[in-house]
Design a protein around this motif. Structure first.
Motif, mmCIF file in Angstrom:
data_model
loop_
_atom_site.group_PDB
_atom_site.id
_atom_site.type_symbol
_atom_site.label_atom_id
_atom_site.label_comp_id
_atom_site.label_asym_id
_atom_site.label_seq_id
_atom_site.Cartn_x
_atom_site.Cartn_y
_atom_site.Cartn_z
ATOM 1 N N PRO A 54 0.812 -1.215 0.000
ATOM 2 C CA PRO A 54 0.000 0.000 0.000
ATOM 3 C C PRO A 54 0.850 1.272 0.000
ATOM 4 C CG PRO A 54 0.126 -0.926 2.216
ATOM 5 C CD PRO A 54 0.978 -1.797 1.349
ATOM 6 N N ASP A 56 0.198 5.571 0.427
ATOM 7 C CA ASP A 56 -0.728 6.679 0.665
ATOM 8 C C ASP A 56 -0.575 7.701 -0.464
ATOM 9 O OD1 ASP A 56 -2.061 8.953 1.527
ATOM 10 O OD2 ASP A 56 -1.520 8.679 3.623
ATOM 11 N N THR A 58 -2.848 10.378 -0.888
ATOM 12 C CA THR A 58 -3.918 11.317 -0.555
ATOM 13 C C THR A 58 -3.600 12.734 -1.048
ATOM 14 O OG1 THR A 58 -4.342 10.009 1.415
ATOM 15 C CG2 THR A 58 -5.256 12.234 1.392
ATOM 16 N N PRO A 66 -8.733 10.449 2.482
ATOM 17 C CA PRO A 66 -7.487 9.694 2.299
ATOM 18 C C PRO A 66 -7.652 8.605 1.224
ATOM 19 C CG PRO A 66 -8.031 9.870 4.632
ATOM 20 C CD PRO A 66 -9.214 10.401 3.869
ATOM 21 N N VAL A 67 -6.621 8.429 0.424
ATOM 22 C CA VAL A 67 -6.648 7.411 -0.629
ATOM 23 C C VAL A 67 -5.398 6.544 -0.501
ATOM 24 C CG1 VAL A 67 -6.677 6.944 -3.122
ATOM 25 C CG2 VAL A 67 -7.904 8.926 -2.213
ATOM 26 N N ILE A 68 -5.625 5.227 -0.495
ATOM 27 C CA ILE A 68 -4.512 4.278 -0.475
ATOM 28 C C ILE A 68 -4.486 3.549 -1.808
ATOM 29 C CG2 ILE A 68 -3.676 2.118 0.568
ATOM 30 C CD1 ILE A 68 -4.815 3.166 3.246
ATOM 31 N N LYS A 69 -3.309 3.514 -2.407
ATOM 32 C CA LYS A 69 -3.168 2.830 -3.702
ATOM 33 C C LYS A 69 -2.290 1.594 -3.503
ATOM 34 C CE LYS A 69 -2.350 2.073 -8.092
ATOM 35 N NZ LYS A 69 -3.336 1.644 -9.054
ATOM 36 N N PHE A 70 -2.734 0.459 -4.032
ATOM 37 C CA PHE A 70 -1.884 -0.733 -3.986
ATOM 38 C C PHE A 70 -1.024 -0.804 -5.244
ATOM 39 C CE2 PHE A 70 -4.978 -2.093 -0.802
ATOM 40 C CZ PHE A 70 -4.099 -2.539 0.174
ATOM 41 N N ILE A 71 0.232 -1.129 -5.029
ATOM 42 C CA ILE A 71 1.172 -1.234 -6.147
ATOM 43 C C ILE A 71 1.709 -2.663 -6.153
ATOM 44 C CG2 ILE A 71 3.341 -0.365 -7.104
ATOM 45 C CD1 ILE A 71 2.773 2.240 -5.449
ATOM 46 N N ARG A 248 -1.915 7.450 -9.122
ATOM 47 C CA ARG A 248 -3.353 7.751 -9.008
ATOM 48 C C ARG A 248 -3.977 8.064 -10.344
ATOM 49 N NH1 ARG A 248 -5.826 11.161 -4.047
ATOM 50 N NH2 ARG A 248 -7.504 11.417 -5.543
ATOM 51 N N LEU B 24 2.041 1.896 6.749
ATOM 52 C CA LEU B 24 0.942 1.045 6.269
ATOM 53 C C LEU B 24 1.298 -0.446 6.289
ATOM 54 C CD1 LEU B 24 -0.335 3.190 3.268
ATOM 55 C CD2 LEU B 24 -1.527 2.766 5.410
ATOM 56 N N TYR B 125 -11.735 6.200 4.235
ATOM 57 C CA TYR B 125 -10.728 6.337 3.178
ATOM 58 C C TYR B 125 -11.177 5.508 1.988
ATOM 59 C CZ TYR B 125 -9.116 1.676 4.685
ATOM 60 O OH TYR B 125 -9.050 0.346 5.016
ATOM 61 N N SER B 126 -10.514 5.698 0.856
ATOM 62 C CA SER B 126 -10.834 4.838 -0.274
ATOM 63 C C SER B 126 -9.562 4.188 -0.785
ATOM 64 C CB SER B 126 -11.553 5.618 -1.371
ATOM 65 O OG SER B 126 -10.688 6.560 -1.930
ATOM 66 N N VAL B 127 -9.750 3.101 -1.530
ATOM 67 C CA VAL B 127 -8.615 2.304 -1.982
ATOM 68 C C VAL B 127 -8.662 2.164 -3.498
ATOM 69 C CG1 VAL B 127 -7.817 -0.107 -2.052
ATOM 70 C CG2 VAL B 127 -8.163 1.011 0.146
ATOM 71 N N GLN B 128 -7.498 2.285 -4.122
ATOM 72 C CA GLN B 128 -7.385 1.972 -5.546
ATOM 73 C C GLN B 128 -6.627 0.655 -5.654
ATOM 74 O OE1 GLN B 128 -5.503 5.366 -7.396
ATOM 75 N NE2 GLN B 128 -7.389 6.566 -7.322
ATOM 76 N N ASP B 130 -4.512 -2.634 -7.233
ATOM 77 C CA ASP B 130 -3.295 -2.704 -8.045
ATOM 78 C C ASP B 130 -3.646 -3.148 -9.464
ATOM 79 O OD1 ASP B 130 -3.636 -5.467 -7.932
ATOM 80 O OD2 ASP B 130 -2.183 -5.754 -6.318
#
Lengths: 315, 205
Positions: A54, A56, A58, A66-71, A248, B24, B125-128, B130
């Motif tokens: 994950p 952050d 944001t 808040p936005v969490i992006k998985f890579i 994002r 995280l 919160y929101s999640v994007q 992979d």
């Protein structure tokens, strides 16, 4: 801490790949997944693992959720296994080794982004006095090769008066990049250099254009082999912003100086010595070069730069 | 029956004492720390049945790829060896068993692993996802299980940046069960429980 081997019993109700993946998550972390899986007829397994982590991303403006992006990063380690009786025996690599694999692949991701950034902004970066200055020997070789065609390498080397075979290194790099040809004695101009009129060779415009081309074609070689770290310098600061924006897919993402700093620390491992004033100067330079835009206390993308970088990167 | 305002208030009071995480990837050590914090706060429990952040990270061997959860119960039990408590880990528990743990005074609240489908329902919160349309399984602390809903502590919701008060996340029970089962259709649950009721009562005297 971790076992050297694990045994997975074959079970009718669950695919073997899932049973293995679940076990690997327990060992390496819950973001672990199998990125490539192959089983031979005689029960030998080849398993590549990836990791999804994950980040952050944001937007820093007040009131933004808040936005969490998985890579996800594939291929951080490769494991093997074999069928023994009715079970599968998987050879486990240490957590340290897999962690290093992730660090290595993250570094590649960062370098690809740096490369994409340099390619997207080469014309702007090449104009900055610090970069122009460091690229001077390259500029000289190109100009002299074109002016005194075919130019004697010895003359070029004597004229540059550099230590440690630097001139030869530059010549080899320019040859690799296709600008010149070197037969051991003479330097010959190739098409990317020949296309310029002799009359233009000494103009400022030539310098800007040819250096831009050199940076675009040879960012990696120049920065890695020739140690022209200055080329990495501005893209590095730019990526403190662009990493999140590209992840994002949002050029309107607004980041403050703190978030940009923490990204730079994250990406490049800077621990200290990055004073706020210095960071702000770099950001201002990027804004004046139209690589970034500024909106009060926040930085956001220059839209043209954003799409150029996005197009050149697989992030 | 939905979560009552009393249940919610209880969970809010409990969560108010929790520490947020810095990183995280450190979700499991943070949830374990808070699990023990809540347990040790109960009447009759030893006050120092807690974990420092450093110890929690050590048990989980937290690093960039995540946390080491294999045999975690035995490492946690070893950490609590001064007290009559042990850590328990179970695969394949059912929701009613999970509910029973949350209601048992002799058990800590349970830590569970939820699959990325949870992020469709996360709050605050929101999640994007992979590039595979997925992400990383998350560890959460289950605080209350009702007929239709579950209250839990989600460590992603709060960071040490100070984004308001910490609150429990409320999620539909079926959605929670789906995320808890995950793609392997096996639930995993970790909690701490007393091994010797007599010795535990000594702490309250």
């Amino acid at each position: 801490m971790e076992p050297e081997v694990v045994h997975i019993p074959r079970r009718e109700e669950h695919p073997l790949e899932n049973l293995i993946e679940r076990k690997l998550k327990q060992i390496y972390g819950s973001g672990t997944y199998i990125s490539d899986y192959y089983e031979t007829e005689d029960g030998n397994l080849s398993i590549k693992i990836g990791n999804s982590f994950p980040k952050d991303v944001t937007d820093c403006r007040p009131g933004e959720e808040p936005v969490i992006k998985f890579i996800d990063i594939d291929g951080i380690a490769e494991l093997t296994g074999e069928e023994v009786d009715s079970r599968y025996k998987i050879q486990i690599k240490s957590r340290d080794e897999v962690s290093e694999g992730l660090t290595r692949e993250k570094r590649k991701l960062r370098e690809d982004l740096g490369d994409a950034m340099a390619r997207a902004t080469y014309d702007k970066i090449a104009q900055t006095p610090a970069v122009e200055n460091q690229l001077n020997p390259i500029k000289q070789i190109l100009r002299w090769t074109r002016l005194y065609h075919p130019a004697s390498f010895e003359d070029v080397r004597d004229a540059q008066d550099k230590d440690d075979g630097k001139t030869l290194q530059y010549v080899r790099t320019l040859e690799t990049l296709g600008f010149i040809r070197f037969d051991g004695k003479k330097l010959y101009a190739e098409d990317p250099l020949n296309k310029y009129d002799l009359d233009d060779i000494s103009t400022k415009k030539f310098n800007e254009k040819i250096l831009g081309e050199v940076v675009e074609r040879g960012y990696k070689q120049l920065s890695e082999q020739l140690g022209l770290n200055i080329l990495r310098h501005l893209p590095k600061f730019a990526n403190g912003y662009y990493f999140d924006a590209i992840e994002r897919n949002d050029p309107d993402l607004h980041l403050d100086l703190d978030s940009i700093r923490s990204n730079i620390v994250d990406l490049y491992g800077y621990q200290s010595g990055l004073h706020d004033w210095v960071l702000r100067d770099k950001m201002d330079e990027l804004v004046s070069l139209k690589i970034l835009s500024e909106d009060e206390d926040y930085y956001h993308a220059n839209v043209k730069t954003f799409y150029k970088v996005a197009e050149r990167t697989a992030v | 029956m939905t979560i009552s305002s009393q249940d919610r208030r209880t969970a809010e009071v409990q969560i108010g004492q929790f520490g947020a995480q810095d990183e995280l990837t450190a979700d499991l050590p943070n949830v374990l720390q808070n699990m023990l914090h809540e347990f040790s706060d109960r009447d009759g429990m030893p006050d120092d049945l807690t974990l420092s952040e450093r110890r929690a990270r050590k048990i989980c061997d937290t690093c960039n790829t995540g946390n080491y959860s294999l045999d975690i119960a035995s490492r946690l039990t070893a950490e609590l060896s001064d007290y009559p408590f042990k850590a328990c880990y179970e695969d394949s528990l059912m929701i009613d068993e999970l509910k029973a743990i949350t209601e048992n005074d002799n058990c800590s609240l349970p830590t569970v692993q939820v699959s990325p489908s949870y992020f469709q329902y996360c709050q605050g919160y929101s999640v994007q996802t992979d590039s595979r349309g997925s992400g990383k399984d998350l560890y959460v602390l289950v605080m209350n299980v009702n007929h239709t809903e579950v209250l839990l502590y989600d460590p992603y919701r709060f960071r040490n940046k100070g984004r308001g008060n910490m609150e429990p996340t409320q999620i539909d029970k079926n959605d929670f069960e789906d995320a808890w089962l995950g793609k392997y259709e096996v639930t995993s649950t970790l909690w701490v429980e007393g091994t010797d009721q007599q010795r535990i009562t000594q702490f309250s005297t």
